[in-house]
Design an enzyme around this catalytic site. Sequence first.
Site, PDB file in Angstrom:
ATOM      1  N   CYS A 283     -10.193  14.464  12.816  1.00  0.00           N
ATOM      2  CA  CYS A 283     -11.234  15.420  12.446  1.00  0.00           C
ATOM      3  C   CYS A 283     -12.634  15.091  12.963  1.00  0.00           C
ATOM      4  O   CYS A 283     -13.406  16.002  13.263  1.00  0.00           O
ATOM      5  CB  CYS A 283     -11.270  15.631  10.945  1.00  0.00           C
ATOM      6  SG  CYS A 283     -10.782  14.212   9.986  1.00  0.00           S
TER       7      CYS A 283
ATOM      8  N   ARG B 209      -2.017   4.488  11.802  1.00  0.00           N
ATOM      9  CA  ARG B 209      -2.214   4.216  10.379  1.00  0.00           C
ATOM     10  C   ARG B 209      -1.431   2.979  10.013  1.00  0.00           C
ATOM     11  O   ARG B 209      -0.285   2.822  10.423  1.00  0.00           O
ATOM     12  CB  ARG B 209      -1.716   5.399   9.530  1.00  0.00           C
ATOM     13  CG  ARG B 209      -2.532   6.652   9.774  1.00  0.00           C
ATOM     14  CD  ARG B 209      -2.116   7.768   8.859  1.00  0.00           C
ATOM     15  NE  ARG B 209      -2.805   8.977   9.257  1.00  0.00           N
ATOM     16  CZ  ARG B 209      -2.562  10.181   8.740  1.00  0.00           C
ATOM     17  NH1 ARG B 209      -1.637  10.310   7.786  1.00  0.00           N
ATOM     18  NH2 ARG B 209      -3.214  11.234   9.154  1.00  0.00           N
TER      19      ARG B 209
ATOM     20  N   GLN C  10      -0.267  13.916  16.181  1.00  0.00           N
ATOM     21  CA  GLN C  10      -0.229  15.135  15.368  1.00  0.00           C
ATOM     22  C   GLN C  10      -0.571  16.353  16.204  1.00  0.00           C
ATOM     23  O   GLN C  10      -1.398  16.275  17.107  1.00  0.00           O
ATOM     24  CB  GLN C  10      -1.274  15.028  14.255  1.00  0.00           C
ATOM     25  CG  GLN C  10      -1.023  13.904  13.294  1.00  0.00           C
ATOM     26  CD  GLN C  10      -2.144  13.822  12.275  1.00  0.00           C
ATOM     27  OE1 GLN C  10      -3.295  13.608  12.622  1.00  0.00           O
ATOM     28  NE2 GLN C  10      -1.812  14.014  11.014  1.00  0.00           N
TER      29      GLN C  10
ATOM     30  N   ASP D  52      -2.633  18.666  15.686  1.00  0.00           N
ATOM     31  CA  ASP D  52      -3.683  18.779  14.685  1.00  0.00           C
ATOM     32  C   ASP D  52      -4.701  19.843  15.064  1.00  0.00           C
ATOM     33  O   ASP D  52      -5.042  19.992  16.231  1.00  0.00           O
ATOM     34  CB  ASP D  52      -4.387  17.417  14.610  1.00  0.00           C
ATOM     35  CG  ASP D  52      -5.074  17.208  13.284  1.00  0.00           C
ATOM     36  OD1 ASP D  52      -4.998  18.111  12.420  1.00  0.00           O
ATOM     37  OD2 ASP D  52      -5.696  16.149  13.115  1.00  0.00           O
TER      38      ASP D  52
ATOM     39  N   HIS E  97      -8.469  21.819  13.492  1.00  0.00           N
ATOM     40  CA  HIS E  97      -9.481  21.996  12.455  1.00  0.00           C
ATOM     41  C   HIS E  97     -10.118  23.346  12.655  1.00  0.00           C
ATOM     42  O   HIS E  97     -10.585  23.645  13.749  1.00  0.00           O
ATOM     43  CB  HIS E  97     -10.495  20.860  12.515  1.00  0.00           C
ATOM     44  CG  HIS E  97      -9.871  19.554  12.166  1.00  0.00           C
ATOM     45  ND1 HIS E  97      -9.309  18.736  13.113  1.00  0.00           N
ATOM     46  CD2 HIS E  97      -9.650  18.972  10.960  1.00  0.00           C
ATOM     47  CE1 HIS E  97      -8.781  17.686  12.495  1.00  0.00           C
ATOM     48  NE2 HIS E  97      -8.967  17.803  11.198  1.00  0.00           N
TER      49      HIS E  97
ATOM     50  N   LYS F 190      -4.076  20.713  -0.784  1.00  0.00           N
ATOM     51  CA  LYS F 190      -3.301  21.046   0.412  1.00  0.00           C
ATOM     52  C   LYS F 190      -2.005  21.764   0.089  1.00  0.00           C
ATOM     53  O   LYS F 190      -1.511  21.704  -1.039  1.00  0.00           O
ATOM     54  CB  LYS F 190      -3.001  19.771   1.181  1.00  0.00           C
ATOM     55  CG  LYS F 190      -2.275  18.721   0.336  1.00  0.00           C
ATOM     56  CD  LYS F 190      -1.931  17.481   1.147  1.00  0.00           C
ATOM     57  CE  LYS F 190      -1.076  16.534   0.336  1.00  0.00           C
ATOM     58  NZ  LYS F 190      -0.507  15.438   1.092  1.00  0.00           N
TER      59      LYS F 190
ATOM     60  N   HIS G 258      -8.069  21.541   7.681  1.00  0.00           N
ATOM     61  CA  HIS G 258      -7.258  20.670   8.550  1.00  0.00           C
ATOM     62  C   HIS G 258      -5.851  21.223   8.459  1.00  0.00           C
ATOM     63  O   HIS G 258      -5.404  21.538   7.365  1.00  0.00           O
ATOM     64  CB  HIS G 258      -7.155  19.230   8.039  1.00  0.00           C
ATOM     65  CG  HIS G 258      -8.424  18.578   7.625  1.00  0.00           C
ATOM     66  ND1 HIS G 258      -8.910  17.479   8.276  1.00  0.00           N
ATOM     67  CD2 HIS G 258      -9.287  18.824   6.623  1.00  0.00           C
ATOM     68  CE1 HIS G 258     -10.021  17.077   7.677  1.00  0.00           C
ATOM     69  NE2 HIS G 258     -10.270  17.870   6.665  1.00  0.00           N
TER      70      HIS G 258
END
Length: 646
Positions: A336, A365, A383, A385, A387, A466, A512
């Site tokens: 992000c 991670r 990911q 991913d 935003h 979420k 997200h």
Amino acid sequence: MNSEHVEVIYTDGQKKQFPKGVPIEEALDAAGKGKDRWVAGRLNGVLLDLRSGLEEGGHLEGVPVDSKEGLEILRHSTSHLMAQAVKKLYPKARFAIGPAIENGFYYDFEVDEPFSQEDLSKIESKMKEIISARLEVKRREMPREEAIRYFEERDESYKVELLEEISDDIISCYQQGDFLDLCRGPHIPHTGHVKAFKLLSVAGAYWRGDESKPMLQRIYGTSFPDRDGLKQYLKFLEEARKRDHRRLGKDLDLFSFNDEVGAGMPIYHPKGALLRHILESFEKREHLRRGYQVVMGPTLLKTDLWKRSGHFDNYRENMYFTEIDEQSYGVKPMNCLAHMLIYKSRIRSYRDLPLRYFELGTVHRHEKSGVLHGLLRVRQFTQDDAHILCMPEQLHEEIQGIIDFVVEVMGIFGFAYEMEISTRPEKSIGTDEDWEKATAALVGALEGKGISYNVCEGDGAFYGPKIDVKLKDALDRKWQCATIQCDFTLPDRFDLTYVGADGHRHRPVMVHRVILGAVERFMGVLIEHYAGAFPLWLSPVQATIVTVTDSQVDFARKVWEELKGMGLRVELDDRNEKLGYKIREAQLQKVPYMLVIGDREVSAVGIAPRRRDGTQLELMSTGDFAALVERECLEASKGRVGLGII
RNA sequence: GCCGACGUAGCUCAGGGGUAGAGCAGCUGAUUCGUAAUCAGCAGGCCAAGGGUUCAAAUCCCUUCGUCGGCUCCA
């Protein structure tokens, strides 16, 4: 009807009267069917023991052992049976909890020595003895205080702890022989009802799942109404092992892990990398056509930035840090930050919104070593991913758009999934009001689509609530893939603004979201879903050319080049082996098409395709085959992918 | 991270203090074959890594790394 009698209404509408207190068993038997099939009764929707007396009338039905509830009762009773056996063999064991679970049951014990595989056999034998004794399973109700005293005397501290949290004055226990256990019930009438069971595994488990509490020994087992059911289940477990993506990853030469590299870091071999490339290209295209913009952020960002975002305070234990020129940097665990900085790189107008930044972002991670699991949980993953930054009034529509996206993509892969909404956890940032607004937006979007969902209280991310989409692996274990997370806090922390129609600055909201989730995990689930036999559009190798003898090799090479030129993913097996051998090998590699080339094909200038399901196609030209492949790819990918890859 | 099991050839596994084994895969040769395994020969291992015990360790002990099943956590 006088008060000495109760009236029972059966499922077929038939009514009968009985003296008050008549055992449920008798009332069911009186209806004349299903005797012995019942493990419990259901009166006005409440499950009761067969031996319990009818104190009031109403709708009564028998609970068959092969129904969902019946199985649960059987398994729960089997767990009690196991506990009784453990008590006999290990008198010093303390008892925690022993519920039925999805495919069986477990029971947690505190023992001096962990159970071994041999212990399980011993326990199984003891259980069989108890089954043969056909011990009656009796419900006993007693005042809570008396129960506490009973368990205290026996030093059953876990039971006492459980009792102290129950507020009822009267609690129930179940007794079979000399074994008494705290339990709500209902249970099978006697131990002889357990017909087919097996103890499957032992594992450590924290008391109440809390790592600050003592570790107990958990025995997992399963139980079925008959031998066939058990056999089928054991067969399912065996089949699941064959679908295991770790097994298939090796067999199909897709990926590997390596001690010297480190845990949780997958290495992609050519076919695995190609599969991943196909997925990622598909993803990029799908995002571009939905108005997302592809962006890329760095892997290392200064630690100060992670402090500003809140990650340092809330997510530090999962992050890796390093130092460059005496400056501390953090390896990104999420994508992000760069996306926020792109937003901030210039003044934004309300006319620009919504902005949708998409990145195939590789993150790291620090997952605890014990949780790593093939591709399904790793320490480095990528990911899909994005935003989305939008005005608050656009939030609802954006979330609906994402849900449509998820539903569409899951449909293409043919996945069944479950949706969950997770609310505010204890460790979190932001105001109550923001949390409420964000949660309402998610609930509203799902309800607007008429999609059913579960609620997981306190399971949200630290920055917002979420929606999670869970897919199942070969063993029916659930894995989170897609997730949609509202965030009212990051735009604040980074002071993101847009100029509204009124000429003033306003705060955008951020979402997200990932669709596949982590490409690694998605691939793992995908491999198990298809058991390695990928649909044509995903298959890293779509066809293998197999020659019958050496004399066709030149022609086969030409065909190979031709098909590759048309965008097909083809391999050539021109080894000096018999046809059957090469077919078998391609079959085991789960290649969708085998293209046989013998003298017939050489003289007809064609190929003889064979599908991996064994069906034989007519001899055809390479052009016709390519057209066939294209059609099939388009069909399976719902029009998204034809020949070749971008 | 915690509890338990495990780590031997590319793969699947046997061997449990006294010279490292099998099947498949690989290589070489023969065979030239029509839809799930042709035959023969050869080669392949610092027994996860490090330390100890012992005359002697793949084998027993300790540590580390990794894997598996769970707990917990999460994409």
